[in-house]
Design a protein around this motif. Sequence first.
Motif, PDB file in Angstrom:
ATOM      1  N   GLN A   4      -5.908   2.681  -0.607  1.00  0.00           N
ATOM      2  CA  GLN A   4      -5.206   1.400  -0.687  1.00  0.00           C
ATOM      3  C   GLN A   4      -5.386   0.597   0.599  1.00  0.00           C
ATOM      4  OE1 GLN A   4      -3.596   0.337  -3.579  1.00  0.00           O
ATOM      5  NE2 GLN A   4      -4.578   2.179  -4.357  1.00  0.00           N
ATOM      6  N   LEU A   5      -5.246   1.263   1.733  1.00  0.00           N
ATOM      7  CA  LEU A   5      -5.376   0.572   3.018  1.00  0.00           C
ATOM      8  C   LEU A   5      -6.799   0.072   3.244  1.00  0.00           C
ATOM      9  CD1 LEU A   5      -3.220   2.921   5.288  1.00  0.00           C
ATOM     10  CD2 LEU A   5      -2.638   0.603   4.543  1.00  0.00           C
ATOM     11  N   ALA A  51      -7.397  -2.888   0.873  1.00  0.00           N
ATOM     12  CA  ALA A  51      -6.656  -4.064   1.339  1.00  0.00           C
ATOM     13  C   ALA A  51      -7.311  -4.672   2.570  1.00  0.00           C
ATOM     14  CB  ALA A  51      -5.207  -3.674   1.644  1.00  0.00           C
ATOM     15  N   CYS A  91       0.834  -1.207   0.000  1.00  0.00           N
ATOM     16  CA  CYS A  91       0.000   0.000   0.000  1.00  0.00           C
ATOM     17  C   CYS A  91       0.869   1.257   0.000  1.00  0.00           C
ATOM     18  CB  CYS A  91      -0.927  -0.003   1.214  1.00  0.00           C
ATOM     19  SG  CYS A  91      -2.209  -1.278   1.183  1.00  0.00           S
ATOM     20  N   LEU A 135      -3.056   6.525  -0.375  1.00  0.00           N
ATOM     21  CA  LEU A 135      -2.707   5.551   0.656  1.00  0.00           C
ATOM     22  C   LEU A 135      -3.946   5.123   1.429  1.00  0.00           C
ATOM     23  CD1 LEU A 135      -0.634   3.941   2.262  1.00  0.00           C
ATOM     24  CD2 LEU A 135      -0.233   5.975   3.675  1.00  0.00           C
TER      25      LEU A 135
END
Length: 251
Positions: A179-180, A183, A166, A176
Motif C-alpha cells: 500500500q505504501l 501510494a 494505507c 502495508l
Amino acid sequence: MDSMKQMAKPFFTLFGIALIIAVIGRVGLAIMAATGALAFDYISASGVAILDVICSILTGSAFVAFLFAAGLALCLSTAGPVLYGYLFAKKGGPARPLTAFLWGWATALMAIVCLLIVVSGILSAVQVGSMSSKLPGAPVLVLALVVFAAFLGTLLGAASMVVCACIARARAGHSLSAQLLAATALCGAVVMVLTVGTFATLNSVAINTTALLAWFAADVAVNLVVLFAAARMARAPRAAAAPAKAKATAA
C-alpha cells in the motif's frame, strides 16, 4: 538474526519508497531540463530567472549551510505525516481531514521557522540589508509565511491522510508495504507534475502572475481531493469491518 529478518521488510519498504521518490524526481528534472525550466549555465548579467538569482548568493559554506537548513525542513515535513499515521495506528481513533490539515499546517510553519533560523546565520549584514530594503514590512511577511505554510499544509495533510488510508487497508488484510509503495508511486507522480508546472512558472525572468496563481490553485485543489479521498479510504475498511465484528459477536 531473527530481529534482522523481522526488520528486513520495513527497511526494504523504506528503501523502496526512497527509490520511487528518487526516480520520480529524476523524471521531473528531465522534464524541466527538456523544457528549459532548469538553468545549467553560469549566471549572466541580465535575463536570469528569479530563482537562479536568489540561489546565486549561496556559495561555498553558505551553500552547505543552506543544504542543512533545507534538509532539516524536509525532515520535519516528512516526519509530520509519519507521526500522524503512527498516532492513528496506535490510538485507533478516526483520521479526520481537518486535524490532518491543521497539523500539516503547523508542521509546515515550524519547518519554515527552522529554515529561517538557520538561513539568518548564513547571510551577511549587507545581504540582509539589501533584501530588507526590497521586501514589504514585517507584518506582511509574517502573513505571507502563514499563508504559504497553509498552502504546504494541504500537501502535508494529504500525505498524512494517505498514510492513514494505507494503515486502515492493512488492518483490512492488505499488505502495508504494498500500500505504501503504491501510494508513493501514484501520489508522487501527481506531485511531480504539479511541482514541475509550478516551478517552471515561478522560475522565469518575468513571472506570469495569472499562470502562477492558476498552478497554486491546481496544487491546492489536487491536495484537497487527495486529502478527502484518502480520508474516505481510511474509513471504508473500518466501516466494512464493523458489520463483520458485530456478526461474530452475535454468533
